[in-house]
Motif scaffolding. Structure first.
Motif, PDB file in Angstrom:
ATOM      1  N   UNK A   1       0.945  -1.232  -0.088  1.00  0.00           N
ATOM      2  CA  UNK A   1      -0.045  -0.060   0.021  1.00  0.00           C
ATOM      3  C   UNK A   1       0.814   1.370   0.078  1.00  0.00           C
ATOM      4  N   UNK A   2       0.447   2.231  -0.467  1.00  0.00           N
ATOM      5  CA  UNK A   2       1.093   3.621  -0.637  1.00  0.00           C
ATOM      6  C   UNK A   2       0.423   4.436   0.958  1.00  0.00           C
ATOM      7  N   UNK A   3       1.372   4.230   2.086  1.00  0.00           N
ATOM      8  CA  UNK A   3       0.786   4.890   3.323  1.00  0.00           C
ATOM      9  C   UNK A   3       0.465   6.155   3.192  1.00  0.00           C
ATOM     10  N   UNK A   4       1.103   6.929   2.351  1.00  0.00           N
ATOM     11  CA  UNK A   4       0.786   8.525   2.027  1.00  0.00           C
ATOM     12  C   UNK A   4      -0.612   8.746   1.412  1.00  0.00           C
ATOM     13  N   UNK A   5      -1.022   7.653   0.693  1.00  0.00           N
ATOM     14  CA  UNK A   5      -2.444   8.195   0.127  1.00  0.00           C
ATOM     15  C   UNK A   5      -3.680   7.784   0.654  1.00  0.00           C
ATOM     16  N   UNK A   6      -4.625   8.096   0.349  1.00  0.00           N
ATOM     17  CA  UNK A   6      -5.985   7.653   0.971  1.00  0.00           C
ATOM     18  C   UNK A   6      -6.477   6.468   0.531  1.00  0.00           C
ATOM     19  N   UNK A   7      -7.711   5.923   1.014  1.00  0.00           N
ATOM     20  CA  UNK A   7      -8.213   4.633   0.681  1.00  0.00           C
ATOM     21  C   UNK A   7      -8.288   4.455  -0.687  1.00  0.00           C
ATOM     22  N   UNK A   8      -8.993   5.576  -1.266  1.00  0.00           N
ATOM     23  CA  UNK A   8      -9.573   5.513  -2.678  1.00  0.00           C
ATOM     24  C   UNK A   8      -8.542   5.469  -3.687  1.00  0.00           C
ATOM     25  N   UNK A   9      -7.113   6.174  -3.367  1.00  0.00           N
ATOM     26  CA  UNK A   9      -5.983   6.198  -4.204  1.00  0.00           C
ATOM     27  C   UNK A   9      -5.385   4.928  -4.209  1.00  0.00           C
ATOM     28  N   UNK A  10      -5.550   4.194  -3.006  1.00  0.00           N
ATOM     29  CA  UNK A  10      -4.818   2.768  -2.859  1.00  0.00           C
ATOM     30  C   UNK A  10      -5.710   1.890  -3.889  1.00  0.00           C
TER      31      UNK A  10
END
Lengths: 246, 373
Positions: free
Chosen positions: A92-101
């Protein structure tokens, strides 16, 4: 349990140099079934899931998926067909929100004044829907995953796989990095996943988790399948005996 | 639009489950309290707040020491804006690079290289071609020339996996040397009326009696570029992938993002934005100089960091960078205005960089960001 296996691994062998990582291993996975893969370190669990998910190609044997024989050139191809792997690090990209992931690498676009822009609303609502189907509630979809708990992040990783129509979900030690309450939640999550007809391959060292969630247990040792049993028909003593070869 | 793929796989049992079956429900509330959101709002406003106090501080200083105004002087405003152009143009591309987890040390001399190439080609072609055509040719060649260091940086970093710090440090030397060699170690004056007009004139946007609002053309060009960059970073797939690569490169690869191509594009973008800086520098001083961007490298990184980007990658905004660049320009210009010895500028900017990184770290810890795992 339903009729046809969604995934068949037949007599697969894989060698690295002189090392037999897998020798003549056969495993079936049915839709809506949780198959636990047990074994000590170096038993071949990781190699087996890498062969299934397209990271490695088998030297011998074949893999059938959805009734047809398949060879995946790379994990991307396997994923496009509906075989998702969730590694321990969750990817996961921890710097992005749920939707972005959930939409990472496949972001939907819309047009505003003729210019293509990211469709954030669609990402957010569909991500929320994907998690709702899994019976997960996250009330802030605008926060980066960094601010979420291990269980929630695991849920996002699973939600993403399900949203992209995974029929087979391979989970590598999904409970290993979590505290006890969160482990329970992930177990609950796997159970609800099973209800939606996904076939789950579940790798764990934790026999308690294995017995809590799986329908069937396959034990590997030194690259060979040394035991297979319905979870209800076995017990942890037997599994441990298979694992250590006593 | 097709149906979302999940629509037909609703759980049969979802409606009948008791509320306690929500697996990870109760964890949500404790982590997303209002205090967290206040803190994160303050964190994102930090640079704005600092800029505000800086302006007020200089105003008080000017009033007390010289009985004059700092803020309400149109000349000051316009000078600060022009001051901001150079570092900001370098910082725009730098923002993308830093968000992706990299750094571009070569931008200063890429800017110098573009300034030299632009002046040289303009001087060469003005004798041969009609003036407007000569200008276009010089622009295109200068931009292409500035893209080359970016392309090489990108290839080194994305394909040969050279650490960005080392790869771009090497390019810093190469671009510097080539720029000086091409310029013969000196500055190259130009005489093109259009270019010097762009570099030194203002456009009057509004004129009512004595009240006039006019903006230097350099500043207008920079504003347009900045808006384009904001759009690219926040609204395009490319921008989103830049954040993803900086946040988790491995995850981006597994999600099917073309990390190699995006990384190369990033460094080309950074070099182009520096190249435009070099061309505008030439317009402003009607001469191209290899050392055009020499002092601006640190300012550009400072602007990005003060603007809230993390040098570890994954976070940052163009708006933040603009504020960061303004803060630096206000410090530099303000200290001159209140008659402080100019060398204190370096000290002040250095201190601000360190403080902003410290504040950033503290805030990350306070806002409950995970530091473990």
């Amino acid at each position: 349990m339903s009729e046809q296996p969604i995934l068949r691994v037949q007599s697969v062998s894989k060698r690295f140099g002189g090392v037999h990582a897998l020798e003549n291993v056969s495993v079936d996975l049915f839709p809506g079934e949780v198959l636990a893969l047990a074994g000590d370190n170096g038993a071949g669990k990781s190699t087996l899931i890498k062969v299934i998910s397209g990271v490695h190609r088998p030297d011998e044997g074949k893999i059938s998926y959805d009734g047809a024989e398949v060879t995946f050139e790379n994990p991307q191809k396997a994923r496009e067909q509906g075989i998702e792997t969730i590694y321990q690090d969750l990817a996961l990209a921890d710097n992005l929100d749920v939707g972005a992931n959930v939409f990472l690498g496949r972001e939907p676009m819309k047009r505003v004044l003729g210019l293509p822009v990211l469709d954030r609303k669609k990402m957010r609502t569909e991500a929320a829907e994907a998690l709702r189907v899994l019976d997960i509630r996250i009330n802030r979809f605008d926060l980066p995953l960094r601010s979420m708990s291990g269980g929630q992040r695991q849920a996002v990783a699973i939600g993403r796989a399900i949203h992209w129509n995974a029929k087979v979900l391979i989970m590598d030690e999904p409970t290993a990095a979590l505290g006890v309450p969160e482990q329970r939640k992930v177990i609950a999550l796997i159970k609800s996943l099973k209800q939606s007809g996904v076939g789950v391959i579940f790798i764990s060292h934790n026999l308690v988790d294995i017995f809590a969630v799986s329908d069937r247990i396959v034990v590997l040792r030194r690259g060979q399948k040394v035991g297979e049993a319905a979870t209800q028909a076995t017990n942890s003593d037997e599994i441990v005996r298979w694992m250590v070869g006593g | 639009m097709s149906e979302p793929p999940t629509a037909n796989r609703k759980l049969q049992t979802a409606d009948t489950k008791p509320p306690s079956a929500h697996p990870i429900d109760e964890l949500v509330s404790e982590r997303t309290t209002w205090a967290t959101s206040v803190r994160s709002t303050v964190a994102s406003m930090r640079a704005w707040i600092f800029l505000f106090f800086l302006l007020v501080g200089f105003e008080i200083w000017a009033q007390l020491a010289y009985h004059t105004t700092f803020l309400f002087n149109p000349f000051n405003a316009s000078s600060i804006a022009v001051f901001t152009v150079g570092p900001l143009l370098l910082a725009l591309g730098q923002t993308f690079v830093v968000i992706s987890g990299g750094i571009d040390l070569s931008v200063g001399f890429t800017m110098g290289l573009a300034a030299v190439v632009f002046s040289k080609i303009l001087n060469l072609s003005m004798g041969v071609l009609p003036d407007p055509l000569a200008l276009v040719v010089a622009l295109v060649v200068a931009l292409l020339a500035s893209a080359v260091p970016g392309l090489i940086n990108g290839l080194l970093i994305a394909i040969l996996r050279v650490p960005p710090f080392i790869g771009t440090l090497g390019m810093y030397g190469v671009a510097r040397g080539i720029a000086y060699l091409m310029a013969g170690g000196t500055t190259i004056p130009i005489s093109n009326p259009v270019v010097s007009f762009i570099g030194n004139q203002s456009l009057t946007l509004l004129s009512i009696g004595d009240f006039r609002v006019s903006i230097p053309i350099l500043v207008l060009v920079t504003i347009v570029l900045t808006v384009a960059m904001v759009f690219m970073l926040s609204q395009s797939r490319f921008g989103r992938h830049v954040y993803a690569i900086g946040g988790n490169r491995q995850a981006s690869l597994r999600a099917g993002i073309n990390v190699t191509r995006n990384t190369i594009a990033l460094y080309i973008l950074s070099a182009l934005s520096a190249g435009i800086g070099g061309i505008l520098y030439t317009a402003r001083f009607t001469a191209g100089a290899p050392q055009a961007g020499e002092t601006l490298l640190l300012d550009s990184i400072a602007a990005v960091v003060i603007g809230g980007a993390s040098l570890f990658g994954g976070s940052g905004t163009i708006t933040g960078t603009v504020i960061g660049a303004l803060i630096i320009a206000v410090i530099q210009y303000g200290l001159v205005f209140v008659n402080v010895e100019p060398f204190w500028q370096f000290v002040a900017v250095g201190v601000v960089i360190i403080i902003s990184v410290l504040v950033d770290q503290t805030q990350k810890q306070l806002s409950g960001a995970r530091t473990d795992e």
